[in-house]
Structure formats: C-alpha cells, structure tokens
Design a protein around this motif. Sequence first.
Motif, short mmCIF file in Angstrom:
data_model
loop_
_atom_site.label_atom_id
_atom_site.label_comp_id
_atom_site.label_asym_id
_atom_site.label_seq_id
_atom_site.Cartn_x
_atom_site.Cartn_y
_atom_site.Cartn_z
N ALA A 100 -3.36 -5.77 3.28
CA ALA A 100 -4.54 -5.25 3.99
C ALA A 100 -4.26 -3.81 4.37
O ALA A 100 -3.58 -3.54 5.38
N PRO A 101 -4.74 -2.82 3.61
CA PRO A 101 -4.44 -1.41 3.87
C PRO A 101 -4.85 -0.93 5.26
O PRO A 101 -4.31 0.09 5.75
N SER A 102 -5.79 -1.59 5.94
CA SER A 102 -6.21 -1.13 7.27
C SER A 102 -5.08 -1.19 8.28
O SER A 102 -5.14 -0.51 9.32
N PHE A 103 -4.04 -1.98 8.03
CA PHE A 103 -2.90 -2.05 8.96
C PHE A 103 -2.04 -0.79 8.89
O PHE A 103 -1.05 -0.69 9.62
N ALA A 104 -2.40 0.16 8.06
CA ALA A 104 -1.63 1.41 7.98
C ALA A 104 -1.63 2.17 9.31
O ALA A 104 -0.70 2.91 9.62
N TRP A 105 -2.70 1.98 10.12
CA TRP A 105 -2.75 2.69 11.41
C TRP A 105 -1.64 2.25 12.36
O TRP A 105 -1.28 2.98 13.27
N CYS A 106 -1.10 1.07 12.15
CA CYS A 106 -0.01 0.60 13.03
C CYS A 106 1.28 1.38 12.81
O CYS A 106 2.27 1.17 13.52
#
Length: 411
Positions: A100-106
């Motif tokens: 899930a690329p959206s977890f890159a913000w972590c």
Amino acid sequence: MARWDGTGTADPEREIRAADDEARWFRALLDVGFFLLLGSSLTRFLMRHTGEGIAPWVVTLAAALAALYVAGPALSGDRTRRHLWLGACAAVWIALVFLAPSFAWCSIPLFYLGLRHLRPPAAAGFIGLLTVVSVSAQLRLAGRFEFDILLGPPAVAAICVAVFVRMDQQTRRQRELITDLVRTRRELAATERREGTLAERQRLSMEIHDSLAQGLSSQQMLLQAADRTWRSDPDTAHRHVRAATAIAEHNLTEARRFVHDLAPADLAGGGGLDEALRTLARRESTDGLAVRCHVEGVPARRLPDRVQSALLRIAQGALANVREHADARTAALTLTYLDDRVVLDVADDGRGFDPAAARDGDGVRGHGLPAIRTRTRQLGGTLTVESAPGEGTVLSAAVPLEPAALPLDGA
C-alpha cells in the motif's frame, strides 16, 4: 541559552528540567504524528481496498509496525539491539509500502528514529533507503512519472534532517552551557567559602589583638608590678591585683561579645563612642603610662554602630602598640567631629619608629598597624601615621560620615 531569574542568577537544575521537558514533548509529538499517519494510511487503504486479498496482510503489517514502534524503548538497549530494532521497523514499513504505497508518509517519523539512534553515516544510509522506497511507492501509485514526486520525498527528508540536526546542536550547546554554569557556580561557591573563612580569621585576629591580647598584656604588667611590691607595699600590690582582676572580667565580656559578633563591651552601656574612649583611657592609665582623652566638636549626627565599634577597636589597637612598642610615658586620644568626617588621633611621646619600614612588612609593629589599616579601609577612611625614631608617634584615622547616618536623638 540559559534562562535567568530576577536576581540575575541562573538555575541549572531548572534548565536541565526544561531541556528534558522539551525533549519529552518533542518525542510525544513525534509519537502522535506517527500513529496519526499510520492510522490515516490504514483507514485510506481499507476504505478503497476492503475486499482485496492483501487487506489482512496490510492490517497485520500495520499492527506489527505499531507494536515495534511502541516496544522501541525496550528493544533498543545496546547498539546491536538498536540496529536490529530499526532494521525490523524498516523491513515491516517497506513491506507495507510495497502493498500500500500510501504508507510512505510514515517514513517521516522513521527518519527521526534513524537520526536519533544511528551514527551519521548509518543514519544517512537509513534515510536514503527510506527516501528511495518512498519515491518508488509514490511513482507506482501515480502510475506515471511526475517530477514533483521525484523531488518531494527527498525535500521532506532534507527538511527533517535539517530540523533534527539543528535541534540536536541546540540541545548539546544548552547542556554544555548548563554544565559550565554548574561548574562555575561550584567554583564560585568554593571561592566564597574560602574568602569567608579568611575574612572570619582576619576578624578574629583583629578582635583578639585589639581586646584580649591588650587586656592580657595589661594583666601581665599589673601582676608583675604586684609581685615586685608584694613584700614592701602590700596595699599597692593588692591594688594591682584588683585592677588585673577587673581587666580579666572585662576581657571575659569582650570574648563573649566578639564571638557573637556584637559591639565592644565599652559601647554596651549606651554612652556612645565618647564615653567608651574615656573609659578606655582610664583603664589604660597604669603605672608608667598616662592616657588622656579629648573630644572636640559636636557630632551633627549619630555615628553608625559599625563606625563606633571600629574606631574604638582602632583606639584599643593603637594603645596596645604604644604599650608594647613605644616605651612611652604619656598618650592622648583625640576624637574630632567635623562636618563631613570624624577623626581619631592617637599620639604618644615614645621612641617612635620608621613608618616606611612598617609598611614594607619588616614586623616593626607586628599585627597592630595592619589591623588598624584594614578597619579604616573597611569604613572607606584613610589612615595616616607620622613618626620618626626618638620623636614619638601620631596615628590619625579619618572616617567619612555616611549621608544615611541617623540624626541625633532630639536633634
């Protein structure tokens, strides 16, 4: 920088507590930010991919990353365990970003973990890896090449590094300043203790010289005179013994008073400096030495207690010098009140001495003159000694009258 209180002194303990509080607040905000980013990324993924087969894996990996983050303080004891813990966090995060690329913000909170727990070269490699993974994930999520995606994560990483390095430098500098301040305050306290000890020793030595030593010298002379006349003139011998007894009683009172840093006993009766000097002159008038006392002028204001005490001690010390060194037959105490100062003169007709030699420290007059000079200087006054071998001595102590001195009662 160190904070300063209203008295102009810094409180190192408060500064250390403040620095620790700031560090705890920063870590708390970082933790809140991490869980907000993790929760929002998981929520976004579940809202868009609820029915997909990878959802359980994503939830499991997100829970694992959260558990690793929470267990960090317990798992990052020594360097090896710290590296293993950071490696596990990075591995779980990379797997999450792959699914899930959206977890890159972590990655932003993970940047700070690397900077905090790794040395600079290792931290740079750790952050570089997270940045490359973030860029790849964002490009894969966008489905096409976008220039802002290529520059965005590196820019965020650079900002995070700059902020952390700046804060770390300020924290280190603040701790160094606090350490220097604590060391300086300890050195200052030790110096003040030494100075206080020396000042107290000087006070006691001057008090002993001007009161007890003077009285003991008088007692010795009287008892020697009584011993010489004991058989030929018993009445005179008894008179000498009674005088020595009176001096001993006075010395005992003086000893008790200066131990408690009180005024001289001759000032305790309330008669003031004039009467105390007259009493001193009568007491010092013994066989072989006649002491007279004169008071000139009328005081425009009552002398402060410390000035009266110091001038009386100066007179006592000067007469002790006359008795021990001058071989004089007469001495005179003269107290003169002027408009702006009070002057005490002690004159004798003894053998005199060379004042220059006494200033050079050859021991001509022992401890007496240095003690008198110190007392006069403490009052802001001046001391003048006029003497020559065979011509007697005149000692003059001039003390300025303080503007804040209290007026005479009834004036």
